[in-house]
Design an enzyme around this catalytic site. Structure first.
Site, PDB file in Angstrom:
ATOM      1  CG  HIS A   1     -11.256   0.178  -0.035  1.00  0.00           C
ATOM      2  ND1 HIS A   1     -10.343   0.560  -1.373  1.00  0.00           N
ATOM      3  CD2 HIS A   1     -10.604   0.020   0.854  1.00  0.00           C
ATOM      4  CE1 HIS A   1      -9.504   1.504  -0.415  1.00  0.00           C
ATOM      5  NE2 HIS A   1      -9.720   0.369   0.792  1.00  0.00           N
TER       6      HIS A   1
ATOM      7  CE1 TYR B   1      -6.174   4.448  -2.588  1.00  0.00           C
ATOM      8  CE2 TYR B   1      -4.911   4.767  -0.575  1.00  0.00           C
ATOM      9  CZ  TYR B   1      -5.625   4.608  -1.369  1.00  0.00           C
ATOM     10  OH  TYR B   1      -6.635   2.979  -0.732  1.00  0.00           O
TER      11      TYR B   1
ATOM     12  CB  SER C   1      -0.996   0.137   0.813  1.00  0.00           C
ATOM     13  OG  SER C   1      -1.936   1.386   1.536  1.00  0.00           O
TER      14      SER C   1
ATOM     15  CE  LYS D   1      -7.626  -3.084  -3.995  1.00  0.00           C
ATOM     16  NZ  LYS D   1      -7.613  -2.693  -2.424  1.00  0.00           N
TER      17      LYS D   1
ATOM     18  CB  THR E   1      -6.739   2.078  -5.158  1.00  0.00           C
ATOM     19  OG1 THR E   1      -5.844   1.048  -4.414  1.00  0.00           O
ATOM     20  CG2 THR E   1      -8.079   2.137  -4.480  1.00  0.00           C
TER      21      THR E   1
HETATM   22  C1  LIG Z   1      -7.361  -2.239   6.949  1.00  0.00           C
HETATM   23  C2  LIG Z   1      -7.342  -2.502   5.629  1.00  0.00           C
HETATM   24  C3  LIG Z   1      -6.420  -1.639   5.149  1.00  0.00           C
HETATM   25  C4  LIG Z   1      -6.874  -1.774   3.777  1.00  0.00           C
HETATM   26  N1  LIG Z   1      -5.826  -0.328   3.574  1.00  0.00           N
HETATM   27  C5  LIG Z   1      -5.795  -0.402   1.929  1.00  0.00           C
HETATM   28  C6  LIG Z   1      -5.063   0.682   1.022  1.00  0.00           C
HETATM   29  O1  LIG Z   1      -4.320   1.299   1.558  1.00  0.00           O
HETATM   30  N2  LIG Z   1      -5.203   0.422  -0.419  1.00  0.00           N
HETATM   31  C7  LIG Z   1      -6.456  -0.202  -1.298  1.00  0.00           C
HETATM   32  O2  LIG Z   1      -6.071  -0.264  -2.226  1.00  0.00           O
HETATM   33  N3  LIG Z   1      -6.959  -1.038  -0.876  1.00  0.00           N
HETATM   34  C8  LIG Z   1      -7.030  -1.351   0.787  1.00  0.00           C
HETATM   35  N4  LIG Z   1      -7.714  -2.123   1.584  1.00  0.00           N
HETATM   36  C9  LIG Z   1      -8.398  -2.806   0.666  1.00  0.00           C
HETATM   37  C10 LIG Z   1      -7.926  -3.842   0.107  1.00  0.00           C
HETATM   38  O3  LIG Z   1      -7.433  -3.674  -1.024  1.00  0.00           O
HETATM   39  C11 LIG Z   1      -8.835  -4.852  -0.529  1.00  0.00           C
HETATM   40  O4  LIG Z   1      -9.669  -4.824  -1.580  1.00  0.00           O
HETATM   41  C12 LIG Z   1      -9.464  -5.368   1.052  1.00  0.00           C
HETATM   42  O5  LIG Z   1      -9.018  -5.788   2.035  1.00  0.00           O
HETATM   43  C13 LIG Z   1      -9.912  -7.403   0.560  1.00  0.00           C
HETATM   44  O6  LIG Z   1     -11.209  -7.286   1.395  1.00  0.00           O
HETATM   45  P1  LIG Z   1     -10.845  -9.127   1.913  1.00  0.00           P
HETATM   46  O7  LIG Z   1     -10.280  -7.991   3.257  1.00  0.00           O
HETATM   47  O8  LIG Z   1     -12.349  -9.900   2.777  1.00  0.00           O
HETATM   48  O9  LIG Z   1     -10.046  -9.502   2.076  1.00  0.00           O
HETATM   49  C14 LIG Z   1      -7.904  -2.045   2.847  1.00  0.00           C
HETATM   50  C15 LIG Z   1      -8.717  -3.065   3.441  1.00  0.00           C
HETATM   51  C16 LIG Z   1      -8.127  -3.172   5.528  1.00  0.00           C
HETATM   52  C17 LIG Z   1      -9.369  -4.379   5.553  1.00  0.00           C
END
Ligand SMILES: Cc1cc2nc3c(=O)[nH]c(=O)nc-3n(C[C@H](O)[C@H](O)[C@H](O)COP(=O)(O)O)c2cc1C
Length: 316
Positions: free
Chosen positions: A210, A89, A65, A186, A115
């Site tokens: 997300h 981003y 990330s 994404k 994203t």
């Molecule tokens: C705590 C947390 C932080 C996240 N941070 C980002 C991020 O910095 N950038 C991003 O594109 N997606 C972020 N996501 C989304 C994840 O990349 C992903 O789309 C999502 O967690 C998938 O679902 P799952 O947790 O059920 O596997 C985050 C998700 C969580 C749970």
């Protein structure tokens, strides 16, 4: 695309006895990717480098990330021979994005994940109630600007100040041109958006909401996937995330036309409970379950999974 290293290959073989897949030219143990998640030092003091080592030991590709708590260079050094992507981003100040892209390319990140589902932060009540911000001693290590200390969610305030809300599909072309790297978009939930992203020069789209953290009551990714697979129609690859918890979920996503899945929270749970080894344990469990599903369905490789395996055929 650089070929993957012998170390990656070894890791893939150690887990599976063979390497099961290639993702955008990278040899991996399974069609499974560590999703980008922010602020990993909140889960484990070592943070992102532990995830990188854990994923490398399982032969799995990690997407780091932008909002990492350790710099992208130090995450790369933690698992130098393992494949990695960088998530972005786009900033209001484009020079910040350009600088990050150059650093990621120089540190061996082989693709960029843009994203697009966070022009603003979704309403996260707990973050607001808790005045969520990073604790002292923890920083967004890739960023010039620190998160502002505010009442309410510090992350929301940061995104409001920094993220570009005016993105268009032309920005995908811009990012591809300045980086020379494959771009994965994404946060796609509609077929027409997927098609437009591919037309703008994306190599792949990631069907994602997300992790249901942005807009309540939005469509689920498993519902959106078929329309997007149809719209992309082989022009690029389609990945999906959200709620992948079992190897059979990986199998089902591929049967529905996805090339691979990303997994977010379970990796953080592994990181929080067992550091790098916890991450490896979570990923190996998923890989093992996936391999078992392949064997039990009588398919030798992920590429042999067909849609008819999802439901019993009614034809004779
Ligand atoms: C705590 C947390 C932080 C996240 N941070 C980002 C991020 O910095 N950038 C991003 O594109 N997606 C972020 N996501 C989304 C994840 O990349 C992903 O789309 C999502 O967690 C998938 O679902 P799952 O947790 O059920 O596997 C985050 C998700 C969580 C749970």
């Amino acid at each position: 695309m650089a070929a993957s290293s012998p170390a990656t290959e070894d890791a893939a073989r150690r887990v599976t006895g063979r390497h099961l897949d290639d993702i955008l030219g990278e040899r991996v143990a399974a069609p499974l990717i560590v999703a980008p998640t922010a602020y990993q030092r909140l889960a484990n003091d070592e943070g992102e480098p532990a995830t990188a080592r854990g994923a490398a030991a399982a032969g799995i590709l990690m997407c780091v990330s932008t909002l990492a708590t350790v710099s992208l260079e130090d995450v790369a050094k933690a698992a130098p021979d393992s494949p990695r992507w960088f998530q972005l981003y786009i900033r209001r100040d484009r020079s910040v994005t350009e600088e990050l892209v150059a650093r990621a390319r120089d540190s061996g990140y082989s693709a960029l994940v843009l994203t697009v589902d966070m022009p603003v932060i979704g309403r996260r009540w707990r973050d607001e109630r808790n005045d969520f911000t990073l604790p002292d001693g923890m920083i967004m290590a890739n960023m010039r600007a620190p998160a502002p200390a505010v009442q309410g969610s510090g992350l929301a305030a940061y995104a409001d100040a920094e993220f570009d809300r005016t993105l268009t599909f032309d920005d995908i072309t811009w990012l591809r041109d300045i980086s020379g790297l494959p771009i994965l978009v994404k946060g796609i939930l509609r077929g027409d958006d997927a098609e437009a992203a591919m037309d703008a020069g994306a190599s792949a789209v990631i069907v994602s909401n997300h992790g249901a953290r942005q807009l309540d009551t939005t469509v689920t990714t498993v519902e959106a996937l078929p329309e997007i697979v149809e719209a992309v129609a082989g022009a690029g690859e389609v990945y999906v995330d959200g709620g992948v918890r079992r190897g059979t979920d990986i199998f089902k996503a591929i049967a529905m036309g996805a090339r691979a899945v990303l997994v977010g929270r379970p990796v953080l749970w592994g990181l929080a409970t067992g550091g790098a080894e916890g991450v490896t344990a979570v990923l190996e469990e998923l890989i093992g379950e996936f391999e078992r599903a392949l064997a039990l369905c009588g398919v030798p490789t992920p590429g042999d999974i067909t849609p008819d395996l999802l439901t019993r055929s009614t034809s004779t």
